[in-house]
Design an enzyme around this catalytic site. Structure first.
Site, PDB file in Angstrom:
ATOM      1  N   THR A  10      56.349  57.416  66.417  1.00  0.00           N
ATOM      2  CA  THR A  10      57.236  58.582  66.334  1.00  0.00           C
ATOM      3  C   THR A  10      58.663  58.109  66.549  1.00  0.00           C
ATOM      4  OG1 THR A  10      55.516  60.098  67.093  1.00  0.00           O
ATOM      5  CG2 THR A  10      57.798  60.823  67.366  1.00  0.00           C
ATOM      6  N   ILE A  32      57.289  54.041  69.962  1.00  0.00           N
ATOM      7  CA  ILE A  32      58.550  54.741  69.740  1.00  0.00           C
ATOM      8  C   ILE A  32      59.352  53.954  68.712  1.00  0.00           C
ATOM      9  CG2 ILE A  32      60.728  55.469  70.773  1.00  0.00           C
ATOM     10  CD1 ILE A  32      58.333  57.193  71.640  1.00  0.00           C
ATOM     11  N   LYS A  33      59.673  54.609  67.596  1.00  0.00           N
ATOM     12  CA  LYS A  33      60.413  53.942  66.522  1.00  0.00           C
ATOM     13  C   LYS A  33      61.911  54.069  66.765  1.00  0.00           C
ATOM     14  CE  LYS A  33      59.263  53.961  62.073  1.00  0.00           C
ATOM     15  NZ  LYS A  33      58.890  54.539  60.757  1.00  0.00           N
ATOM     16  N   ILE A  34      62.572  52.935  66.649  1.00  0.00           N
ATOM     17  CA  ILE A  34      64.012  52.851  66.904  1.00  0.00           C
ATOM     18  C   ILE A  34      64.631  51.971  65.821  1.00  0.00           C
ATOM     19  CG2 ILE A  34      65.765  52.020  68.533  1.00  0.00           C
ATOM     20  CD1 ILE A  34      63.640  52.423  70.778  1.00  0.00           C
TER      21      ILE A  34
END
Length: 317
Positions: free
Chosen positions: A95, A131-133
């Site tokens: 996400t 966690i997509k960054i």
């Protein structure tokens, strides 16, 4: 009969690059990845209407401030879609943090913790979430801190060797080097319009990154992403993971041709170099015009889709 998708699964973890539940059920990937663009398209599907309603109700219960309600609703919707996907995939959901925070380390950390808290409240443990960054210097620093706190990250919009190296040196869990968007840039910026899979500049980029990581003993997982055709995928067979859109999963499932492993590393492990400084990172990254343009372009596009999602949500309040 063994399909190419079956063969690929024997050498690479197959991930679905979609928010479409039906597609995920059909192709049974290990993990799934989402981004603001995929959340936007998924939210238009009728089966997701109740997830939107629930996100709006949640936001209203948390704040009376309309600006805060919108932020809470979009975060909750992304998590709601992730929760539905986690009912199907045995592994992890990725996400994404709001792309507009890509140059703000502290805000990225805070948003990541908020998303994790929403998953935790729904009974999902950290080991099922990435966690997509975006792979900016600031995003990589945020991921470095999050990893220390037990929050695994997927560093996306990765186009340069400098980005890949900085991610490994920061100890991030996984990177998503893009393939198709690199090809797009070379097609748009040169006279050459057709590339065989083995000479595809996106394939060459991911292959180099994969080999660099293995040669230096980095544990960061390499997950090729952003594919334009099946040839790019088959040329990267053996990569740690590949995240693939449903249309290309369908092509792989319908093809019974043999699939040869292309990526593997059996050589000795070399000593790791000294970590890049911020100045070295920017010099090396900015020496690659493609990487500079595609990183900025990717952030702009994800931000634009985040704003479209907000506009849609505003009509529901």
């Amino acid at each position: 009969m063994t399909t190419q998708l079956d063969s690929l699964r024997n050498m690479t973890v197959v991930v679905a690059d979609t928010g479409d539940i039906e597609a995920i059920k059909k192709y049974q990937p290990e993990d799934a990845t989402t981004n603001p663009s995929l959340i936007l398209s998924a939210s238009a599907l009728p089966q997701y209407a109740s997830l939107i309603d629930e996100a709006i109700a949640y936001a209203k219960s948390k704040s009376n401030c309309s600006k805060q309600q919108l932020i809470d609703a979009e975060d909750k919707l992304a998590v709601n879609i992730g929760l539905e996907i986690l009912k199907i995939v045995p592994g992890r959901i990725s996400t994404e943090v709001d792309a507009r925070l890509s140059y703000d380390t502290q805000a990225t950390i805070e948003k990541a913790k908020k998303l994790i808290a929403l998953y935790n409240e729904a009974g999902i443990s950290n080991d099922r979430i990435l966690i997509k960054i975006a792979s900016t210097w600031q995003g990589i620093r945020a991921a470095e801190e999050l990893e220390k706190q037990g929050i695994n990250c997927n560093l996306t919009l990765l186009f340069s060797e400098a980005q890949a190296r900085a991610c490994a040196e920061a100890g991030v869990y996984l990177i998503s080097p893009f393939v198709g968007r690199i090809l797009d840039w070379y097609k748009a910026n040169s006279d050459k319009k057709d590339y065989a899979p083995a000479e595809d500049p996106g394939v060459i980029s991911v292959t180099k990154i994969y080999n660099y990581y293995k040669q230096h003993g980095y544990n960061t997982i390499v997950m090729g992403a952003s594919f334009r055709n099946v040839g790019e995928i088959t040329e990267l067979a053996g990569c740690d993971r590949l995240t693939i859109a449903p249309a290309l999963l369908k092509e792989l499932q319908e093809n019974n041709a043999p699939l040869e492993r292309k990526l593997s590393y059996t050589g000795e492990v070399k000593a790791k170099p000294q970590p890049l400084t911020e100045a070295e990172f920017y010099w090396q990254h900015n020496s690659d015009a493609m990487a500079v343009e595609k990183l900025a372009d990717g952030i702009r596009k994800f931000a634009a889709d985040q704003e479209k999602l907000e506009a849609m949500l505003l009509t529901k309040f």
